[in-house]
Scaffold this motif. Structure first.
Motif: not given
Ligand code: UTP
Length: 236
Positions: A44, A66, A115, A120, A179
């Motif tokens: 994200g 999320d 979900t 990710t 996040g």
């Molecule tokens: P990310 O996987 O990018 O999280 O998903 P992150 O920890 O911020 O990763 P980096 O820093 O980019 O590497 C962003 C947000 O999207 C939601 C969560 O809230 C996550 O923090 N998400 C993502 C989900 O709820 N489910 C998923 O399958 C993927």
């Protein structure tokens, strides 16, 4: 043909919308896609964090926040997909069945989140299991898995190798919030433990790192596998 699941952190690909590095990754991703079956999971990045922040400030619950994050990962995935053009399957996979089906075309498959309650990291670990990947590559803005957050703790040391069990032990106890910026999802670590698929974590901020890791087996990062041995370079 070998199968590779590549998790491209949002912080690597889209730190912010304006500072996105998508075009810099397209040539190397096409090269990788031409030499193996490539599945990409896009994170994200900064925009997801901003949207999740706005969502929380509105009093929206964590699971719904999320969902907001998932929407942004899919939007990022769409941008990458478009930039890859004919090399990629033209739809963002919404789930693992989609990803398997799209992969049958031989094109690069791109997906985002799936979900609530995870990041990710988990998507890429589950996807690796579903498609029977030979390796799972996780690129972030940090060059591997550390004993503590290296951005906050100067005494943090990088683990060059870990067993899947050790990875689970390291990430256990971390908080999971929408996040949140933990080193690795616990569920992802558990899935890696049960699948036995080797995981490589390294700094992906420079696309050249990706090229040298995948084609030459040269990288600075962490290898997670039972044998503590890297499966890279591809085709070895
Ligand atoms: P990310 O996987 O990018 O999280 O998903 P992150 O920890 O911020 O990763 P980096 O820093 O980019 O590497 C962003 C947000 O999207 C939601 C969560 O809230 C996550 O923090 N998400 C993502 C989900 O709820 N489910 C998923 O399958 C993927």
């Amino acid at each position: 043909m070998q199968k590779v699941v590549l998790s491209l952190g949002g912080s690597v690909l889209i730190p912010s919308l304006e500072s996105n590095t998508i075009l810099r990754y397209v040539p190397v991703l096409r090269e990788v896609g031409a030499s193996c079956r490539l599945f990409i999971v896009v994170g994200g990045g900064g925009e997801a964090r901003r949207y999740i922040g706005a969502s929380r400030a509105l009093g929206i619950d964590e699971a719904s926040s999320d969902e907001v994050g998932i929407t942004i990962t899919r939007l990022n995935a769409r941008l990458l997909l478009g930039a890859l053009g004919a090399s990629a399957y033209p739809r963002v996979a919404q789930d693992y069945t989609d990803a398997k089906e799209f992969g049958e075309t031989g094109k690069i498959v791109v997906m985002g989140g799936v979900t609530p309650g995870q990041t990710t990291d988990t998507v890429s670990a589950v996807l690796a299991e579903c498609v029977g990947a030979d390796v799972l590559i996780n690129t972030t803005s940090v060059d591997g898995i550390y004993s503590a957050d290296p951005r906050k703790d100067p005494a943090a040391v990088r683990f060059p190798t870990l067993t899947p069990r050790q990875l689970s032990e390291i990430v256990r106890g971390e908080r999971l919030n929408a996040g949140s910026n933990s080193v690795f999802d616990l569920v992802a670590a558990k899935v890696i433990e049960r699948s036995g698929i080797p995981l490589i974590v390294f700094d992906g901020k420079n696309p050249e790192n990706l090229r040298s890791a995948i084609f030459r087996g040269e990288f600075v990062g962490t290898v997670v596998s039972e044998e503590k041995k890297s499966p890279l370079p591809l085709g070895r």
